[in-house]
Design a protein around this motif. Structure first.
Motif, short mmCIF file in Angstrom:
data_model
loop_
_atom_site.label_atom_id
_atom_site.label_comp_id
_atom_site.label_asym_id
_atom_site.label_seq_id
_atom_site.Cartn_x
_atom_site.Cartn_y
_atom_site.Cartn_z
N SER A 210 0.83 -1.21 0.00
CA SER A 210 0.00 0.00 0.00
C SER A 210 0.87 1.26 0.00
O SER A 210 1.81 1.38 0.78
N GLN A 214 -4.58 6.49 -1.76
CA GLN A 214 -6.04 6.66 -1.70
C GLN A 214 -6.45 7.31 -0.38
O GLN A 214 -7.32 8.19 -0.35
N ALA A 326 -9.80 -4.82 -0.15
CA ALA A 326 -8.85 -5.05 -1.23
C ALA A 326 -8.91 -6.53 -1.55
O ALA A 326 -8.55 -7.35 -0.70
N ASN A 350 -12.24 -2.80 -3.99
CA ASN A 350 -11.47 -2.71 -5.22
C ASN A 350 -10.68 -3.98 -5.48
O ASN A 350 -10.38 -4.75 -4.57
N VAL A 352 -7.42 -5.57 -6.38
CA VAL A 352 -5.99 -5.21 -6.34
C VAL A 352 -5.11 -6.27 -6.99
O VAL A 352 -3.92 -6.37 -6.68
N THR A 356 -4.27 -5.10 -12.49
CA THR A 356 -5.06 -3.87 -12.48
C THR A 356 -4.17 -2.64 -12.27
O THR A 356 -4.56 -1.53 -12.61
N ILE A 358 -3.61 -1.16 -9.59
CA ILE A 358 -4.24 -0.24 -8.65
C ILE A 358 -3.39 -0.03 -7.40
O ILE A 358 -3.17 1.10 -6.97
N GLU A 363 -4.57 5.31 -10.20
CA GLU A 363 -6.01 5.21 -10.46
C GLU A 363 -6.64 4.13 -9.59
O GLU A 363 -5.96 3.27 -9.03
N ASN A 364 -7.96 4.18 -9.54
CA ASN A 364 -8.69 3.18 -8.77
C ASN A 364 -10.02 2.92 -9.48
O ASN A 364 -10.59 3.80 -10.11
N VAL A 366 -13.51 1.36 -8.17
CA VAL A 366 -14.11 0.84 -6.94
C VAL A 366 -15.59 0.55 -7.11
O VAL A 366 -16.25 1.08 -8.02
N ARG A 379 -13.46 3.53 -13.69
CA ARG A 379 -12.07 3.73 -13.29
C ARG A 379 -11.73 5.22 -13.37
O ARG A 379 -12.06 5.88 -14.37
N LYS A 382 -7.32 8.41 -8.21
CA LYS A 382 -7.61 8.23 -6.78
C LYS A 382 -8.16 9.53 -6.18
O LYS A 382 -8.98 9.49 -5.27
#
Ligand code: CTP
Length: 401
Positions: A210, A214, A326, A350, A352, A356, A358, A363-364, A366, A379, A382
């Motif tokens: 991580s 985000q 995640a 999301n 992970v 992806t 992510i 970007e994310n 969710v 998409r 963040k």
């Protein structure tokens, strides 16, 4: 973000005045208009000409300037702004503000204004630490004055400590926060973010990928809506936003203690990627190879589930508890089950999976899972996810307190 916002900038007399020029430039770049007011002492440090040139506005200097009174009286000047910023807020200017003095244009405007005031203190470390300044600071805070900085570091006077004026970037962030739309004004929102580090010995730890991006974006978005944000963060690779209360932690257990200490909150968002396990017997000294060729055996024990603990609180539970999920497969089913299991109100799910991009990316994509069902968001960056989520949180909490 500051487009069309009007700042009345009161410049006090301190060596930090040189940073004010850069602050004006940044405020202007962000779209704000800046009306500068200088004290007599300020003119010893920066020239009215450079201030006027950067602000693109005349500089107001004298309470008894009749032209000013004919064009715009001091009362009007103090009100024709969205925010009053005092930078540098010298010890003397702070004392005048706390005492309600009105013996020059700057102090008179500060007494006459009906707008919020943001002060960026700057002074010698001993002056900052002096009981008189501490008293004045607490009076000003009690009066609702917002304060940014000061920072710690070497000072122009050769000493080291707290007293350096906040950097222009931090002042502009504090201005944005103070001028926030206010949908979350008066609300306290807690955000956890980043990974946790679980020590194996003094030099090694268990961590995860991580970045904290985000969580940091979310804290900034909540701040921009006017919330008071407590940001409990593990060792993230993305810096925390300005204008929020940052509580740095390393381990899951430290994070849990920090979260409990930060409550009560109106809403709590758990964006941290908390390590599920810690090393049961983390060593005090570095583990050495013992020559046998056998690696050490690490036994793990489960960390407290912070989200579940807060979601299950009987007394003092935040009104809205939001978790993140995640997942790497069957995201919707896993996250829906997780919402039930953890007892939280919403889950932001999301995927992970490495493909992806992510986790650690910008970007994310969710899916927001609420008691009403699941909403897949396209998409996006963040930051955009953060703004959308912050808006939803504001909507859920209702009208400002
Ligand atoms: N979380 C937490 N404390 C923990 C573990 C997780 O507060 N000890 C929070 C996270 O911040 C996140 C949510 O719980 O909001 C889900 O985290 P996740 O790691 O996906 O869930 P786990 O509980 O670890 O479930 P699993 O390992 O079964 O996927």
């Amino acid at each position: 973000m500051l487009a069309g916002r009007r700042i009345l900038l009161i410049i006090g007399g301190g060596i930090a005045g040189y940073k004010v020029l850069e602050t004006i430039r940044r405020l202007k770049d962000a779209g704000a208009s800046v009306t500068p007011v200088m004290t007599r002492a300020a003119e010893e440090f920066v020239t009215p000409l450079s201030v006027a040139a950067l602000a693109g506005s005349r500089v107001y200097r004298n309470l008894f300037d009749l032209t000013d009174e004919a064009e715009m009286g001091h009362i009007e000047l103090s009100r024709a702004a969205d925010l009053v910023v005092v930078a540098p807020a010298t010890a003397d200017l702070m004392a005048k503000m706390a005492g309600g003095h009105a013996d020059d244009l700057a102090s008179t405007l500060l007494l006459a204004t009906d707008k919020r005031v943001l002060a960026a203190p700057a002074m010698n470390v001993r002056m900052w630490d002096h009981p008189a300044t501490r008293r004045n600071l607490s009076v000003l805070r009690g009066d609702g004055v917002l304060v940014v900085g000061p920072d710690e570091g070497p000072m122009a006077c050769g000493e080291f400590g707290f007293g350096r004026m906040a950097e222009p970037e931090a002042i502009v962030a504090a201005v944005s926060a103070a001028l926030a739309e206010g949908k979350l004004r008066g609300r306290h929102v807690l955000v956890t973010s980043g990974p946790t580090h679980e020590p194996i010995d003094p030099v090694r730890y268990i961590a995860n990928r991580s970045s904290g991006a985000q969580g940091a974006a979310l804290a900034a978005a909540l701040r921009d809506l006017g919330a008071r944000v407590t940001f409990v963060t593990g060792p993230a690779s993305v810096p925390p936003p300005q204008g929020v209360t940052v509580i740095p932690v390393q381990t899951a257990r430290e994070m849990e203690a920090a979260v409990r200490a930060a409550l009560p909150a109106d809403a709590a968002v758990f964006a941290a990627a908390v390590a599920d396990w810690r090393v049961e017997d983390a060593r005090d000294a570095k583990i050495k190879k013992d020559g046998s060729g056998r690696p050490p055996v690490l036994s793990l024990s489960e960390n407290p589930d912070i989200l579940k603990a807060v979601a299950g609180m009987r007394d003092g539970r935040p009104r809205l508890v939001v978790g993140f999920a995640a997942e790497t497969g069957d995201v919707l089913a896993q996250a829906t089950a997780k919402r039930q299991r953890k007892g939280c109100d919403w889950i932001v799910a999301n995927d992970v999976s490495p493909e992806t991009g992510i986790m650690g990316g910008s970007e994310n994509a969710v899916t927001l899972i609420t008691p009403d069902g699941a909403e897949a968001w396209p998409r996006m960056s963040k930051q955009a996810v953060a703004r959308r989520l912050a808006d939803r949180i504001a909507l859920a909490l209702g009208e400002p307190a």
